[in-house]
Scaffold this motif. Structure first.
Motif: not given
Length: 628
Positions: A208-227
């Motif tokens: 579960s932890r790995i899936k959440i981490w992967k999802s977070t990494c993939q979302d951050s690549e798609k979004k332009t976020e503040d540092d």
């Protein structure tokens, strides 16, 4: 003497090397040049020698050390059994250091030697800042002076010498570095077949932890976020970066958890696991690296492979060469093999074991065939008294006129034409000559090498200082066909010391002859060092009777009683062996025997029925001991 005053900056002028050496010996001219290898050209030389090792038939080795034996009796002597000889070699190997290691892959075809000599300059340096292998070691001034006379540059050795770790030290280093290591370092284990409730809960939580981490990494690549938001997101998810790729560290508490996580990660094709060793040993975490595609995963695994190779090169250093020799399984040729390979085992494999049998077993697991040219020399009658490479080569050249040409194909720059490591070429030349005389190698280049290899096996892996004959190679019961050499049990040897003044062996023998009836039979007396003699009783049981007389204080024997009152002492061979077992390395053998007798009361009594080994006693070979 033309040595410069600063020994560590030795640059000896060419005229300081005897010109006769250049005129009379092939070993110093350019066609016998030896490639000198330091840290600066080690990577290049390693690739070269790898090819030569696997294309050769034999590999000759020779070591240049900082010392060997501090007293005459501490050398491996003709009356030493295999066990005693090993204990002496072990003491020297643990005390002194190797500064040069010469390696010469060679092939012998008819009357031609094809050789590729390399001389590696070594210095044990703490490359990993972990206290390995930078330990203290002893030096003997005579050894350093001899190296200086040959123009050896000690500054270059210290600053540009190749470092190394033994196999045992490498394992310890991997446990202590704490750096993530590629999958190849992970110990293979069977997949768990039965999951407990705790196992299932642990796996589900990590998944579960790995899936959440992967999802977070993939979302951050798609979004332009503040540092700041991106950083906070990584902190919350526990994410890190390995190089340029996202990674996640999973702490573990046992090897069981490592197995569970690795099995679970098979479900994720885009993840690459790395093992993070604990500094105290074992594992502390698994770092999971996320790749963007199959192509990226392949690229990352190649990067890991390069990292592993660089890590191995840094950790192993010169031991890469030793491992190449081991992997090739080619016969390794040396002179005085028990001394050379005690150093090799101690520096490049693991700490030396306590017994010669354990040493032989450990060594043979690394090098399948070790051949000592001394044992081949014993097969040629007059050479069984020679323990000097140049003298042996000269004798063979005079008596066996068949020419033997040495070819060194590799190109050597003018600056590398030096005498360092030339003994490895002498060993190669002597070995090739002996093989031709004894018909061990094929007579023609087209002949089958396999038959000669099986012939050579009877000379391999023998570590007994006694004379060896191909007809009888048992370590504790050896023989050789020469009129002046006779086999004798060590039970018939007695060590004597405390006799008056600087007495010669002949005078001592004359004094003993008239002192007791046990000396009425045939005896031999030789000096082991200046203050201790060895008496050989050829009649069985006489040595034991003499020791009984000595232990009784010379009762009913006035001459012996008078000598005892003047300080005469005696001990059996077991006491001499105990000296070596207890590491009583006194400068004087007499002092060492005295200490062993004092400590004997604290040790269990030796079994009087224990079968003692036999040695070969040669009057001519032991004559030089009288000149000590």
């Amino acid at each position: 003497m033309l040595l410069q005053r600063r020994l560590l900056c030795t640059q000896v002028p060419k005229r300081s090397i005897h010109p006769t050496h250049h005129q009379n010996s092939n070993l110093n001219n350019k066609k016998w040049a030896i490639k000198q290898v330091t840290k600066s050209n080690f990577a290049e030389a390693l690739e070269e020698i790898k090819t030569h090792i696997f294309n050769s038939d034999f590999i000759a080795v020779s070591l240049q050390k900082t010392g060997a034996f501090s007293s005459p009796w501490q050398k491996v002597l003709p009356f030493d059994t295999a066990e005693v000889a090993y204990l002496k070699a072990k003491y020297a190997a643990e005390r002194y250091q190797v500064l040069q290691f010469a390696v010469c892959p060679l092939s012998v075809k008819s009357s031609k030697i094809i050789a590729h000599p390399y001389n590696f300059h070594l210095f044990p340096r703490d490359e990993l800042k972990m206290g390995m292998p930078s330990y203290s070691f002893f030096c003997q001034s005579s050894y350093l002076t001899a190296m200086a006379r040959e123009g050896f540059d000690f500054n270059a050795c210290i600053y540009d010498g190749i470092s190394y770790l033994s196999r045992a030290q490498e394992l310890a280093a991997k446990d202590r570095t704490g750096n993530p290591l590629p999958r190849s370092y992970m110990k293979p284990s069977q997949s768990p077949t039965v999951y407990s409730v705790a196992d299932s809960m642990f796996v589900d939580r990590i998944k579960s932890r790995i899936k959440i981490w992967k999802s977070t990494c993939q979302d951050s690549e798609k979004k332009t976020e503040d540092d700041l938001i991106s950083t906070l997101r990584k902190i919350v998810s526990g994410g890190e970066v390995f190089g340029s790729r996202p990674s996640l560290s999973i702490d573990i508490c046992s090897e069981r958890q490592v197995q569970l996580i690795l099995e679970m990660l098979h479900e994720f094709t885009d993840l690459v696991p790395l093992l993070v060793p604990a500094k105290g040993g074992g594992s502390q975490a698994i770092r999971v690296v996320l790749t963007s595609s199959n192509e990226d995963k392949n690229v990352f695994e190649k990067e890991l492979q390069l990292m592993e190779e660089e890590h191995n090169m840094q950790v192993r250093g010169f031991r890469e060469v030793v491992d190449l020799i081991s992997t090739s399984q080619k016969p390794v040729v040396a002179h005085n093999a028990i001394n050379e390979f005690a150093f090799i085992h101690s520096k490049f494999i693991a700490p030396l074991p306590s017994t010669v049998d354990e040493f032989r077993s450990s060594l043979c697991s690394v090098f399948s065939h070790i051949v000592d040219v001394n044992h081949l020399m014993r097969e040629i009658g007059p050479l069984n008294k020679v323990n000097n490479l140049p003298a042996a080569i000269l004798y063979l050249k005079r008596r066996f006129t068949r020419p033997l040409h040495m070819e060194i194909p590799q190109h050597i720059d003018g600056d590398e034409v030096r005498v360092h490591g030339r003994d490895v070429l002498r060993i190669s030349e002597l070995f090739a000559k002996l093989c031709l005389i004894l018909r061990i190698v094929p007579e023609s280049p087209e002949a089958d090498y396999s038959t000669s290899s099986s012939t050579l096996e009877c000379y391999a892996n023998v570590f007994n200082p006694c004379f060896i004959s191909s007809s009888d190679l048992l370590d504790d019961d050896v023989n050789i066909s020469t009129e002046k050499t006779r086999r004798i049990s060590v039970a018939n040897l007695v060590f004597l010391w405390g006799f008056r003044g600087m007495m010669s062996a002949r005078k001592l023998k004359s004094l003993l002859k008239g002192s007791h009836e046990v000396f009425s039979g045939e005896i031999d007396v030789r000096l082991a060092d200046r203050n201790c003699a060895i008496v050989v009783f050829w009649a069985p049981g006489f040595a034991e009777r003499f020791l009984e007389v000595m232990n009784s204080g010379g009762t009913n024997c006035e001459p012996i009683k008078d000598m005892i009152s003047e300080g005469l002492r005696a001990a059996c061979y077991r006491t001499y062996k105990r000296v070596c077992e207890l590491s009583i390395w006194e400068p004087s053998l007499a002092d060492a025997l005295e200490k062993a007798l004092e400590e004997a009361s604290d040790l269990p009594e030796a079994n009087s029925e224990e079968e003692l080994p036999a040695i070969c006693w040669d009057n001519d070979e032991l004559t030089n001991l009288d000149d000590l």
